[in-house]
Design a protein around this motif. Structure first.
Motif, mmCIF file in Angstrom:
data_model
loop_
_atom_site.group_PDB
_atom_site.id
_atom_site.type_symbol
_atom_site.label_atom_id
_atom_site.label_comp_id
_atom_site.label_asym_id
_atom_site.label_seq_id
_atom_site.Cartn_x
_atom_site.Cartn_y
_atom_site.Cartn_z
ATOM 1 N N ILE A 155 0.875 -1.172 0.000
ATOM 2 C CA ILE A 155 0.000 0.000 0.000
ATOM 3 C C ILE A 155 0.914 1.225 0.000
ATOM 4 O O ILE A 155 1.748 1.379 0.893
ATOM 5 N N PRO A 156 0.821 2.096 -1.003
ATOM 6 C CA PRO A 156 1.779 3.213 -1.082
ATOM 7 C C PRO A 156 1.634 4.190 0.070
ATOM 8 O O PRO A 156 0.519 4.534 0.480
ATOM 9 N N ARG A 157 2.758 4.647 0.581
ATOM 10 C CA ARG A 157 2.740 5.605 1.682
ATOM 11 C C ARG A 157 2.107 6.927 1.262
ATOM 12 O O ARG A 157 1.649 7.697 2.107
ATOM 13 N N SER A 158 2.063 7.184 -0.042
ATOM 14 C CA SER A 158 1.484 8.442 -0.518
ATOM 15 C C SER A 158 0.002 8.560 -0.185
ATOM 16 O O SER A 158 -0.544 9.663 -0.196
ATOM 17 N N ILE A 159 -0.656 7.440 0.133
ATOM 18 C CA ILE A 159 -2.054 7.517 0.557
ATOM 19 C C ILE A 159 -2.164 8.358 1.829
ATOM 20 O O ILE A 159 -3.205 8.955 2.105
ATOM 21 N N GLY A 160 -1.071 8.442 2.572
ATOM 22 C CA GLY A 160 -1.053 9.288 3.759
ATOM 23 C C GLY A 160 -1.234 10.763 3.452
ATOM 24 O O GLY A 160 -1.523 11.567 4.333
ATOM 25 N N ASN A 161 -1.069 11.140 2.179
ATOM 26 C CA ASN A 161 -1.285 12.538 1.776
ATOM 27 C C ASN A 161 -2.761 12.876 1.624
ATOM 28 O O ASN A 161 -3.113 14.055 1.486
ATOM 29 N N LEU A 162 -3.598 11.850 1.634
ATOM 30 C CA LEU A 162 -5.036 12.070 1.426
ATOM 31 C C LEU A 162 -5.682 12.414 2.766
ATOM 32 O O LEU A 162 -6.414 11.618 3.353
ATOM 33 N N THR A 163 -5.417 13.602 3.229
ATOM 34 C CA THR A 163 -5.807 13.983 4.588
ATOM 35 C C THR A 163 -7.305 14.209 4.757
ATOM 36 O O THR A 163 -7.774 14.340 5.883
ATOM 37 N N ARG A 164 -8.059 14.264 3.671
ATOM 38 C CA ARG A 164 -9.513 14.433 3.776
ATOM 39 C C ARG A 164 -10.264 13.118 3.596
ATOM 40 O O ARG A 164 -11.488 13.106 3.586
ATOM 41 N N LEU A 165 -9.530 12.029 3.468
ATOM 42 C CA LEU A 165 -10.131 10.729 3.198
ATOM 43 C C LEU A 165 -11.008 10.271 4.360
ATOM 44 O O LEU A 165 -10.605 10.322 5.520
ATOM 45 N N LYS A 166 -12.220 9.835 4.028
ATOM 46 C CA LYS A 166 -13.157 9.336 5.031
ATOM 47 C C LYS A 166 -13.430 7.843 4.871
ATOM 48 O O LYS A 166 -13.725 7.153 5.833
ATOM 49 N N GLU A 167 -13.378 7.342 3.650
ATOM 50 C CA GLU A 167 -13.663 5.930 3.400
ATOM 51 C C GLU A 167 -12.594 5.361 2.476
ATOM 52 O O GLU A 167 -12.338 5.903 1.406
ATOM 53 N N LEU A 168 -11.975 4.258 2.910
ATOM 54 C CA LEU A 168 -10.945 3.591 2.127
ATOM 55 C C LEU A 168 -11.279 2.110 2.054
ATOM 56 O O LEU A 168 -11.399 1.440 3.077
ATOM 57 N N TYR A 169 -11.409 1.595 0.833
ATOM 58 C CA TYR A 169 -11.720 0.185 0.619
ATOM 59 C C TYR A 169 -10.629 -0.431 -0.249
ATOM 60 O O TYR A 169 -10.475 -0.066 -1.414
ATOM 61 N N LEU A 170 -9.866 -1.343 0.333
ATOM 62 C CA LEU A 170 -8.819 -2.061 -0.382
ATOM 63 C C LEU A 170 -8.971 -3.568 -0.185
ATOM 64 O O LEU A 170 -8.029 -4.329 -0.419
ATOM 65 N N ASP A 171 -10.142 -4.002 0.223
ATOM 66 C CA ASP A 171 -10.384 -5.395 0.566
ATOM 67 C C ASP A 171 -10.299 -6.321 -0.649
ATOM 68 O O ASP A 171 -10.491 -5.910 -1.784
ATOM 69 N N GLU A 172 -9.983 -7.566 -0.373
ATOM 70 C CA GLU A 172 -9.965 -8.638 -1.370
ATOM 71 C C GLU A 172 -9.013 -8.352 -2.531
ATOM 72 O O GLU A 172 -9.381 -8.432 -3.703
ATOM 73 N N ASN A 173 -7.792 -7.968 -2.183
ATOM 74 C CA ASN A 173 -6.686 -7.865 -3.118
ATOM 75 C C ASN A 173 -5.546 -8.725 -2.569
ATOM 76 O O ASN A 173 -5.778 -9.605 -1.742
ATOM 77 N N SER A 174 -4.345 -8.505 -3.045
ATOM 78 C CA SER A 174 -3.166 -9.208 -2.517
ATOM 79 C C SER A 174 -2.142 -8.175 -2.069
ATOM 80 O O SER A 174 -0.965 -8.221 -2.441
ATOM 81 N N LEU A 175 -2.608 -7.239 -1.268
ATOM 82 C CA LEU A 175 -1.780 -6.116 -0.831
ATOM 83 C C LEU A 175 -1.040 -6.440 0.462
ATOM 84 O O LEU A 175 -1.485 -7.260 1.266
ATOM 85 N N GLU A 176 0.075 -5.761 0.661
ATOM 86 C CA GLU A 176 0.875 -5.913 1.864
ATOM 87 C C GLU A 176 0.935 -4.591 2.613
ATOM 88 O O GLU A 176 0.798 -3.523 2.026
ATOM 89 N N GLY A 177 1.165 -4.686 3.910
ATOM 90 C CA GLY A 177 1.302 -3.481 4.718
ATOM 91 C C GLY A 177 0.045 -3.203 5.516
ATOM 92 O O GLY A 177 -0.980 -3.866 5.376
#
Length: 206
Positions: A155-177
């Motif tokens: 999962i890219p650390r750049s997602i941390g820049n999304l400071t207004r994010l309220k809902e994040l869905y990354l389920d059912e992939n093959s992601l790490e972190g």
């Protein structure tokens, strides 16, 4: 099933909502004739073929909902050329393309989409590869849904820049972190912060 007719060049339509209408065939290129469209909703139909690049000519477009159709990308590379065309839509705030067999990788050109974009949903699109770090430049995201795809890697650390994010869905992939590590440095201390309404990461196979 019916097909979507061409729009008139002198159309003054600013909203076209035809969701759940048993429509089929291709989305015609000439839909861009309705140049004043702000809202285009064609969800839950049976549209097939490519998402037309001419949608990028809709310069006033604010909301595009194409989820639950049979829309694809062109083999063998499955490039998301429609996404590049939508970078011309500077007022775009909602882009929902979930549940279409788009295949291919999420392109780095996603960073060129309008900074007005708040709601991006591409769940169940058979997306492969990694999440591009460029996604972190879309700082107005409130909702990001990339669940139920074939994504892998970290999962890219750049997602941390999304400071207004309220809902994040990354389920059912093959992601790490862990999303909590990614979001440290933003206004979120951990994924269950009271400011963060929902996150779904499981099950991931990474």
């Amino acid at each position: 099933m019916c097909k979507l007719p061409c729009m008139s060049l002198d159309s003054n339509l600013d909203e076209l909502s035809l969701g759940s209408n048993n429509l089929s065939g291709n989305i015609p290129d000439c839909i861009s004739n309705a140049s004043k469209l702000k809202i285009l909703s064609l969800y839950q139909n049976s549209f097939s073929g490519l998402i037309p690049n001419t949608l990028g000519n809709l310069s006033f477009l604010e909301e595009l909902r194409l989820w639950s159709n049979c829309l694809t990308t062109k083999p063998p590379n499955h490039e998301w050329s429609f996404l590049s065309s939508l970078t011309s839509c500077k007022n775009l705030s909602v882009l929902q393309i979930s549940s279409n067999p788009l295949n291919g990788n999420l392109p780095t050109s996603i960073s060129n989409l309008s900074t007005s974009l708040q709601d991006f949903r591409a769940m169940d699109c058979k997306i492969k590869g990694t999440i591009p770090i460029e996604i972190g430049s879309l700082s107005n995201f409130r909702v990001l849904n990339l669940g139920q795809n074939e994504l892998k890697g970290s999962i890219p650390r750049s997602i941390g820049n999304l400071t207004r994010l309220k809902e994040l869905y990354l389920d059912e992939n093959s992601l790490e972190g862990w999303v909590g590590v990614v979001l440290v440095g933003g206004h979120l201390n951990h994924p269950w912060s009271k400011e963060f309404l929902f996150t779904d990461l499981k099950p991931n196979n990474g």
